[in-house]
Design a protein around this motif. Structure first.
Motif, mmCIF file in Angstrom:
data_model
loop_
_atom_site.group_PDB
_atom_site.id
_atom_site.type_symbol
_atom_site.label_atom_id
_atom_site.label_comp_id
_atom_site.label_asym_id
_atom_site.label_seq_id
_atom_site.Cartn_x
_atom_site.Cartn_y
_atom_site.Cartn_z
ATOM 1 N N CYS A 3 -2.005 -11.752 -5.035
ATOM 2 C CA CYS A 3 -1.470 -10.679 -5.858
ATOM 3 C C CYS A 3 -0.091 -11.134 -6.316
ATOM 4 C CB CYS A 3 -1.387 -9.401 -5.033
ATOM 5 S SG CYS A 3 -1.039 -7.943 -6.009
ATOM 6 N N ASP A 4 0.180 -11.045 -7.619
ATOM 7 C CA ASP A 4 1.446 -11.593 -8.084
ATOM 8 C C ASP A 4 2.623 -10.697 -7.686
ATOM 9 O OD1 ASP A 4 2.385 -9.938 -10.586
ATOM 10 O OD2 ASP A 4 0.241 -10.251 -10.874
ATOM 11 N N ARG A 5 3.780 -11.306 -7.597
ATOM 12 C CA ARG A 5 4.991 -10.637 -7.128
ATOM 13 C C ARG A 5 5.416 -9.498 -8.056
ATOM 14 N NH1 ARG A 5 7.283 -13.712 -3.040
ATOM 15 N NH2 ARG A 5 9.396 -12.953 -3.342
ATOM 16 N N THR A 6 5.157 -9.652 -9.344
ATOM 17 C CA THR A 6 5.520 -8.591 -10.290
ATOM 18 C C THR A 6 4.725 -7.329 -10.009
ATOM 19 O OG1 THR A 6 6.101 -10.214 -11.981
ATOM 20 C CG2 THR A 6 5.633 -7.982 -12.740
ATOM 21 N N ARG A 32 -1.873 -2.400 1.531
ATOM 22 C CA ARG A 32 -3.218 -1.798 1.589
ATOM 23 C C ARG A 32 -3.701 -1.384 0.201
ATOM 24 N NH1 ARG A 32 -4.591 -0.057 7.043
ATOM 25 N NH2 ARG A 32 -2.768 -0.305 8.370
ATOM 26 N N ASP A 33 -2.784 -0.797 -0.580
ATOM 27 C CA ASP A 33 -3.159 -0.375 -1.934
ATOM 28 C C ASP A 33 -3.598 -1.561 -2.780
ATOM 29 O OD1 ASP A 33 -2.494 2.239 -1.284
ATOM 30 O OD2 ASP A 33 -0.630 2.253 -2.450
ATOM 31 N N LEU A 34 -2.896 -2.671 -2.665
ATOM 32 C CA LEU A 34 -3.144 -3.821 -3.530
ATOM 33 C C LEU A 34 -4.125 -4.839 -2.941
ATOM 34 C CD1 LEU A 34 0.502 -4.482 -4.767
ATOM 35 C CD2 LEU A 34 -1.343 -3.289 -5.977
ATOM 36 N N GLY A 35 -4.199 -4.895 -1.621
ATOM 37 C CA GLY A 35 -4.982 -5.949 -0.992
ATOM 38 C C GLY A 35 -6.346 -5.571 -0.481
#
Length: 101
Positions: A3-6, A32-35
């Protein structure tokens, strides 16, 4: 999970701003939301991005209610938006609304 830092930065800022000045979030909420199921793989990056935001003054890192350095703190930490971080949202929204092409 990559997942990119931005994306992490934007999501972290959105979450702390949504909670407001008096409440905190756990970095794992962003992970959790992103991964999804692989959220643990994002934890180090979320903490690093949070540290960058702390350096910028947009958020504060806390441990047991005390402000800490998120890179050196051992154990769980939480993030909270600062007044500067809340104000930057309004500045960016104004820029977005008034940019001419």
């Amino acid at each position: 999970m990559s997942c990119d830092r931005t994306t992490i930065r934007q999501h972290l800022l959105a979450k702390v701003r949504q909670r407001g000045l008096e409440k905190t979030i756990c970095p794992s909420e962003v992970a959790r939301d992103l991964g999804g199921d692989d959220w643990r793989l994002l934890m180090e990056t979320v903490r690093q991005v949070g540290a960058e935001l702390v350096t910028e003054g947009a958020i504060a890192a806390l441990q047991k209610g005390r402000v800490v350095d998120p890179l050196t703190a051992k154990g769980p930490i939480r993030f909270r938006v600062t007044e500067q971080g809340m104000a930057e949202k309004d500045v960016q929204r104004f820029k977005d609304d008034h940019t001419t092409s």
